[in-house]
Scaffold this motif. Sequence first.
Motif, PDB file in Angstrom:
ATOM      1  N   MET A   1       0.865  -1.173   0.272  1.00 32.25           N
ATOM      2  CA  MET A   1      -0.148   0.190  -0.055  1.00 32.25           C
ATOM      3  C   MET A   1       0.874   1.304  -0.028  1.00 32.25           C
ATOM      4  O   MET A   1       2.002   1.310   0.596  1.00 32.25           O
ATOM      5  CB  MET A   1      -0.869   0.063   1.255  1.00 32.25           C
ATOM      6  CG  MET A   1      -0.475   0.460   2.590  1.00 32.25           C
ATOM      7  SD  MET A   1      -1.334   0.730   3.925  1.00 32.25           S
ATOM      8  CE  MET A   1      -3.012   0.801   3.368  1.00 32.25           C
ATOM      9  N   PRO A   2       0.435   2.326  -0.839  1.00 42.42           N
ATOM     10  CA  PRO A   2       1.200   3.558  -0.717  1.00 42.42           C
ATOM     11  C   PRO A   2       1.046   4.236   0.900  1.00 42.42           C
ATOM     12  O   PRO A   2       0.160   4.111   1.541  1.00 42.42           O
ATOM     13  CB  PRO A   2       0.407   4.741  -1.444  1.00 42.42           C
ATOM     14  CG  PRO A   2      -0.560   3.707  -2.146  1.00 42.42           C
ATOM     15  CD  PRO A   2      -0.802   2.450  -1.424  1.00 42.42           C
ATOM     16  N   THR A   3       2.373   4.492   1.359  1.00 44.19           N
ATOM     17  CA  THR A   3       2.679   5.211   2.695  1.00 44.19           C
ATOM     18  C   THR A   3       3.097   6.532   2.421  1.00 44.19           C
ATOM     19  O   THR A   3       4.127   6.820   1.678  1.00 44.19           O
ATOM     20  CB  THR A   3       3.292   4.386   3.761  1.00 44.19           C
ATOM     21  OG1 THR A   3       4.666   4.161   3.142  1.00 44.19           O
ATOM     22  CG2 THR A   3       2.917   2.841   3.618  1.00 44.19           C
ATOM     23  N   HIS A   4       2.842   7.280   3.589  1.00 46.65           N
ATOM     24  CA  HIS A   4       3.360   8.704   3.499  1.00 46.65           C
ATOM     25  C   HIS A   4       4.907   8.770   3.969  1.00 46.65           C
ATOM     26  O   HIS A   4       5.536   9.357   3.231  1.00 46.65           O
ATOM     27  CB  HIS A   4       2.362   9.656   4.234  1.00 46.65           C
ATOM     28  CG  HIS A   4       2.658  11.216   4.161  1.00 46.65           C
ATOM     29  ND1 HIS A   4       3.836  11.485   4.926  1.00 46.65           N
ATOM     30  CD2 HIS A   4       2.268  12.080   3.550  1.00 46.65           C
ATOM     31  CE1 HIS A   4       3.746  13.000   4.739  1.00 46.65           C
ATOM     32  NE2 HIS A   4       2.897  13.109   3.818  1.00 46.65           N
ATOM     33  N   GLY A   5       5.243   8.298   4.902  1.00 46.35           N
ATOM     34  CA  GLY A   5       6.414   8.301   5.465  1.00 46.35           C
ATOM     35  C   GLY A   5       6.547   9.298   6.888  1.00 46.35           C
ATOM     36  O   GLY A   5       7.453   9.111   7.680  1.00 46.35           O
ATOM     37  N   ALA A  28       6.281   5.813  -0.123  1.00 46.42           N
ATOM     38  CA  ALA A  28       6.946   4.408  -0.556  1.00 46.42           C
ATOM     39  C   ALA A  28       5.572   3.483  -0.430  1.00 46.42           C
ATOM     40  O   ALA A  28       4.581   3.784   0.519  1.00 46.42           O
ATOM     41  CB  ALA A  28       7.883   3.957   0.392  1.00 46.42           C
ATOM     42  N   LEU A  29       5.944   2.335  -1.198  1.00 47.99           N
ATOM     43  CA  LEU A  29       5.159   1.091  -0.975  1.00 47.99           C
ATOM     44  C   LEU A  29       5.595   0.622   0.287  1.00 47.99           C
ATOM     45  O   LEU A  29       6.695   0.253   0.251  1.00 47.99           O
ATOM     46  CB  LEU A  29       5.043   0.403  -2.237  1.00 47.99           C
ATOM     47  CG  LEU A  29       4.340   1.197  -3.487  1.00 47.99           C
ATOM     48  CD1 LEU A  29       4.439   0.189  -4.399  1.00 47.99           C
ATOM     49  CD2 LEU A  29       2.897   1.297  -3.074  1.00 47.99           C
ATOM     50  N   ALA A  30       4.770   0.162   1.187  1.00 46.49           N
ATOM     51  CA  ALA A  30       5.238  -0.519   2.272  1.00 46.49           C
ATOM     52  C   ALA A  30       3.953  -0.775   3.316  1.00 46.49           C
ATOM     53  O   ALA A  30       2.851  -0.311   3.083  1.00 46.49           O
ATOM     54  CB  ALA A  30       6.059   0.607   3.368  1.00 46.49           C
ATOM     55  N   PRO A  31       4.215  -1.636   4.292  1.00 43.62           N
ATOM     56  CA  PRO A  31       3.135  -2.080   5.053  1.00 43.62           C
ATOM     57  C   PRO A  31       2.485  -0.933   5.973  1.00 43.62           C
ATOM     58  O   PRO A  31       3.419   0.218   6.168  1.00 43.62           O
ATOM     59  CB  PRO A  31       3.672  -3.123   6.144  1.00 43.62           C
ATOM     60  CG  PRO A  31       5.028  -3.459   5.606  1.00 43.62           C
ATOM     61  CD  PRO A  31       5.425  -2.438   4.695  1.00 43.62           C
TER      62      PRO A  31
END
Length: 99
Positions: A1-5, A28-31
């Motif tokens: 899933m797309p994440t903001h960071g 980034a794509l990440a959990p």
Amino acid sequence: MPTHGEPHHDNQVVDAHGLRLVDWESLALAPRERDYADLLTAGAGDRLDADPAMVELFALDWRLSEIDEYARWFAAPHTGSDDDHTALEGLHEELSAAL
């Protein structure tokens, strides 16, 4: 899933349509746990279904990347400018958090 960071309050804006996240430079794509570290420290932890080990992993990843950036900063020529002092304070903060 797309994440903001970095979904902390400095990267949030409320408009007529509700809450919006801005400043997507660390997208980034990440959990989902990648975005939860900031939210958990803001007191939303009781409403989030997060894997604590994954949250800790992403918090460590963030801290190490910050330390790496500061190390690169100080490996390059610098003159003791205000930016250098700010970077040194940031490095001290990240190293203190790592203890």
